[in-house]
Design a protein around this motif. Structure first.
Motif, PDB file in Angstrom:
ATOM      1  N   LYS A  78       0.856  -1.195   0.000  1.00  0.00           N
ATOM      2  CA  LYS A  78       0.000   0.000   0.000  1.00  0.00           C
ATOM      3  C   LYS A  78       0.891   1.245   0.000  1.00  0.00           C
ATOM      4  N   ALA A 121      -1.065   6.225 -10.972  1.00  0.00           N
ATOM      5  CA  ALA A 121      -1.463   4.821 -11.069  1.00  0.00           C
ATOM      6  C   ALA A 121      -1.264   4.299 -12.490  1.00  0.00           C
ATOM      7  N   THR A 140       1.400   1.333 -13.573  1.00  0.00           N
ATOM      8  CA  THR A 140       0.872   0.119 -14.199  1.00  0.00           C
ATOM      9  C   THR A 140       1.518  -0.119 -15.554  1.00  0.00           C
ATOM     10  N   GLU A 149       1.799  -3.023 -11.307  1.00  0.00           N
ATOM     11  CA  GLU A 149       0.340  -2.964 -11.479  1.00  0.00           C
ATOM     12  C   GLU A 149      -0.342  -2.382 -10.245  1.00  0.00           C
ATOM     13  N   VAL A 150      -1.145  -1.352 -10.463  1.00  0.00           N
ATOM     14  CA  VAL A 150      -1.951  -0.759  -9.395  1.00  0.00           C
ATOM     15  C   VAL A 150      -3.291  -1.476  -9.377  1.00  0.00           C
ATOM     16  N   THR A 164      -7.219   1.873  -6.199  1.00  0.00           N
ATOM     17  CA  THR A 164      -6.982   3.267  -5.820  1.00  0.00           C
ATOM     18  C   THR A 164      -8.109   3.691  -4.894  1.00  0.00           C
ATOM     19  N   LEU A 171      -2.635   3.773  -2.975  1.00  0.00           N
ATOM     20  CA  LEU A 171      -2.559   2.842  -4.099  1.00  0.00           C
ATOM     21  C   LEU A 171      -2.172   1.462  -3.565  1.00  0.00           C
ATOM     22  N   THR A 172      -2.861   0.442  -4.041  1.00  0.00           N
ATOM     23  CA  THR A 172      -2.494  -0.934  -3.702  1.00  0.00           C
ATOM     24  C   THR A 172      -1.788  -1.542  -4.900  1.00  0.00           C
ATOM     25  N   LEU A 173      -0.501  -1.859  -4.732  1.00  0.00           N
ATOM     26  CA  LEU A 173       0.304  -2.408  -5.826  1.00  0.00           C
ATOM     27  C   LEU A 173       0.294  -3.923  -5.771  1.00  0.00           C
TER      28      LEU A 173
END
Length: 786
Positions: A2, A22, A26, A31-32, A35, A157-159
């Protein structure tokens, strides 16, 4: 992983909105996945001071509060939160404030006027907690917008990182990549060294230099045990998915999150003597931070002092030396542990940790000292105290070999044109060492990139920096020579359709099966074993399709399906080699229950051996199969036949063995067959033959033969010896009983004759019939019946 967008902008120097960031990440291979804003969409909520709290005159669960919200007047607000108390600082939604689905208005609650609403974390969209008000620190300025005070104008953002990108398990790592992708010079710099103000130090040494490449430690004394984690640090930890605990623990977590370097804080007073990094010895145990007892396993790396183990290297600290709220002296550890020394250790001990997750993938081996300086800087700022000099021991660090990258090969592998200068620039943005040598580039990866080792790795980096969205969409063009296809052959899809036309449904089973299945259905004790099975019941490769089909029948019966007809086309594994002989493709089918679906006119009998045999012959088409008495571990010894084709055994058909029927809980025995698919896929091309206008002649021949004589052998001999005028030789009756002596059976054969040009005479017909009788008498000692 995160990532706070606001923090990311600060570290990377990239001034883009969250959506654009984002997209850039990506398209650059990070890769995101999601969001999300850190708080809900609201306005008009400020920091307020609760001056007084009194009971509500008309409601036991409500309170009447007097609140200073910085408006210049004291507001009366009715509140139902159980934790409201005088002197608190809390969020207050003023009249006119807008929250998701709600606008605050002046109202009366049970007869008492309320001029606003005191808020919980759920009203702010920070969490689902609505058990009470969100209590703010006492130094929160009254009247300040809560969005500004809590820094809520941020996005997380969660990657979805791939396992090779361990360098991006930190804010600095993601910021480096974002800056490289955006073409911005990131303002990243190592912290300035903190000068020692005391001489206290603890000796450190490395007894296993291959496992630990660098170990840095530092003593800090005189820390304030009453210090608290500052709000800005707590918020950053929370947005990264970490829960704030105490200042020293939070500082080590923050440095790990910021720089990607896992750290550990020991209570200095609980350590004894020098620190040594070595492998565990038989009999040694360690109580971990989670209170789990870690016992000896081979090649387990330990951090020890003179009293014994105090931490698991690269995994987790020990319980007995951990810091507490009373700790005033601390020893910080910052080290590089080789991925090979950590990989699998946490799993073997059945535990997980953020440190192990990072060390297994590779941590920047040049960053341990800088991380220790950063932790010292934060500790002195938050907890006070004095720092000693850094103790450092060196082991074997990874080598970063230069790789020759050929621009022409880069373009060939990417499939589109990229300039040589852009390639050099891309590597420089990624902080690789680059130099030109002739027509090639010699590139040296940075210390934090463990995934760059061969030329193809750098080709991918060029594509990432260039941006995946810039890869041209070009339809492939090729010239494919049409391959010859045998006219009589049929495709696998055609074979599947033929099986479906007979009422079977296709199943696809795992090729991995239990060893018990192999022994039951194939009698195969030495099956091909898997080195790393995905389950204990899937530890060998199948050598027959029958086990999977029986399992599928059971699954359908458990779902109240009374009639099951299934087939599977798949490979079996007789050996470890890739040859067709060791991995033959087979077609298997199984029938359970009534021969026909339930209907009103008659009750269909259960499917038997001859139903399965008939279906197999129908699938074979023009392929001349023959059947002989056979045996197979999966089938009833008296109801099993081997299938032969062109002089070799190619399959089996039969009824499931009673032992297996009982073991697998089947009310009746299913019938099944299995055959090499090549037999059914091949075949001769059909040939045209005119329809004869001449009448057919039928004669029946009945004989007595030995009871154990296979009918198939008789038919094969007759068909091989009859003249061209005979169109059909079939058995239409078998009889044993009264009038037939024991040990014999009566067979009746139907002989159909027809000539394409003329009508057969009685003499020609009798001559053919007599020749058939002679074959029966001479070859099978048959006795003609009249």
């Amino acid at each position: 992983m995160k990532v706070s967008v606001k923090w990311l902008r600060e570290l990377s120097g990239v001034d883009l909105d969250a959506g654009r960031i984002a997209h850039v990440l990506t398209m650059g291979g990070l890769e995101v996945e999601e969001t999300a804003p850190v708080a809900g969409a609201f306005t008009g909520i400020v920091v307020a001071h609760v001056r007084a709290v009194s009971p509500h005159p008309n409601a036991d669960k409500l309170r009447v509060t007097e609140v200073d919200a910085g408006t210049g007047e004291i507001l009366q607000v009715v509140c139902g939160a159980p934790n409201v108390a005088a002197g608190q600082k809390v969020p207050c939604a003023l009249v006119g404030a807008k929250l998701p689905g709600l606008e605050i208005k002046r109202a009366k609650l049970r007869g008492v006027e309320s001029n606003g609403m005191l808020c919980s974390a759920r009203e702010l969209g920070l969490s689902e907690d609505h058990s009470g008000l969100l209590v703010l620190p006492q130094d929160a300025p009254v009247g300040e917008d809560i969005r500004r005070y809590l820094d809520l104008d941020d996005t997380v953002l969660t990657l979805k990182l791939t396992p090779n990108r361990g360098d991006c398990l930190s804010m600095t790592g993601v910021a480096r990549d974002l800056a490289a992708l955006a073409g911005v010079a990131a303002p990243l710099a190592d912290p300035a060294p903190v000068a020692a103000t005391i001489d206290d130090r603890r000796e450190v040494r490395i007894s296993d230099p291959a496992a630990c490449g660098r170990y840095c430690g530092r003593v800090l004394r005189g820390l304030d045990p009453g210090a608290r984690t500052p709000g800005w640090m707590a918020r950053r930890l929370e947005r990264a998915g970490l829960r704030p605990k105490s200042p020293l623990v939070d500082i080590t977590n923050y440095v790990m999150l910021e720089r990607g370097q896992p750290m550990h804080a020991f209570d200095e007073a609980k350590l004894r003597g020098a620190i040594d990094v070595r492998l565990a010895r038989p009999g040694e145990t360690l109580r971990l931070l989670n209170e789990q007892e870690a016992e000896y396993i081979p090649n387990l790396l330990l951090i020890t002092d003179e009293s014994g183990p105090v931490a698991l290297g690269g995994v987790m600290g020990g319980f007995d030396t951990m810091v507490t709220e009373a700790t005033t002296d601390v020893f910080f550890e910052s080290a590089f542990f080789a991925p090979e020394a950590v990989q699998g250790r946490a799993k073997a001990l059945q535990l997980t940790s953020d440190a192990a997750y990072r060390f297994e993938r590779g941590v920047d081996f040049a960053g341990a000292r800088a991380a220790l300086e950063r932790a010292t800087e934060l500790t002195l700022a938050i907890c006070g105290g004095r720092a000693g000099p850094v103790s450092e021991a060196a082991g074997t660090l990874p080598a970063r070999a230069a790789v020759r990258v050929r621009p022409d090969r880069v373009r060939m592998l990417l499939g589109y044109d990229v300039a040589d200068d852009f390639m050099a620039e891309a590597f420089a943005r990624l902080r690789c060492g680059v130099r030109r040598e002739g027509g090639a580039l010699t590139v040296t990866p940075p210390s934090w990139r463990f995934d760059l080792a061969i030329e193809e790795d750098f080709v991918e980096e060029v594509a990432r920096v260039h941006g995946y969205e810039h890869v041209p969409s070009v339809a492939p063009r090729s010239s494919v020579e049409m391959l010859a296809d045998a006219e009589g052959a049929r495709s696998r899809m055609a074979l599947k359709r033929a099986a479906a036309a007979l009422g079977y449904q296709e199943v696809v089973n795992y090729s991995f099966v239990a060893a018990e299945w192999e022994e039951d259905f194939a009698g195969h004790a030495a099956a091909v074993r898997l080195a790393n099975p995905i389950a204990s019941t899937m530890d060998v490769m199948r050598s027959t399709l029958v086990g999977g089909l029986v399992s599928a029948v059971r699954a359908n019966l458990n779902r109240d399906e009374p009639r099951v007809r299934l087939f599977e086309l798949g490979r079996c594994f007789l050996g470890e080699g890739p040859t067709p002989e060791e991995q033959p493709e087979r077609l298997g089918a199984i029938t359970y229950g009534p021969r026909l679906p339930e209907q009103w006119s008659e009750k269909a009998p259960a499917a038997d051996f001859f139903d399965a045999k008939g279906d197999l012959e129908a699938l074979a088409g023009r392929a001349a199969l023959s059947f002989r008495k056979g045996s197979h571990p999966a089938f009833h010894p008296g109801r099993c036949a081997a299938v032969w084709f062109e002089g070799r055994e190619v399959g089996v058909v039969g009824e499931l063995h009673p032992r297996l029927q009982l073991k697998y809980g089947l009310a009746s025995a299913p019938v099944a067959f299995e055959i090499e698919s090549a037999v059914l896929l091949g075949g001769a091309a059909p040939r045209f033959a005119g329809v004869s206008r001449m009448p057919t002649v039928r004669r029946d021949v009945a004989v007595l033969v030995a009871e154990g004589l296979p009918v198939g052998d008789i038919l094969a001999a007759l068909r091989a010896s009859v003249p061209a005028g005979v169109r059909e030789v079939e058995v239409f009756d078998q009889y044993k009983g009264k009038g037939v002596e024991p040990g014999r059976k009566s067979l009746a054969f139907r002989i159909v004759m027809q000539d394409t040009a003329r009508t057969l005479t009685d003499a020609e017909v009798e001559e053919i019939v007599d020749s058939i009788r002679r074959v029966l008498v001479e070859k099978f000692q048959a006795i003609p019946r009249t």
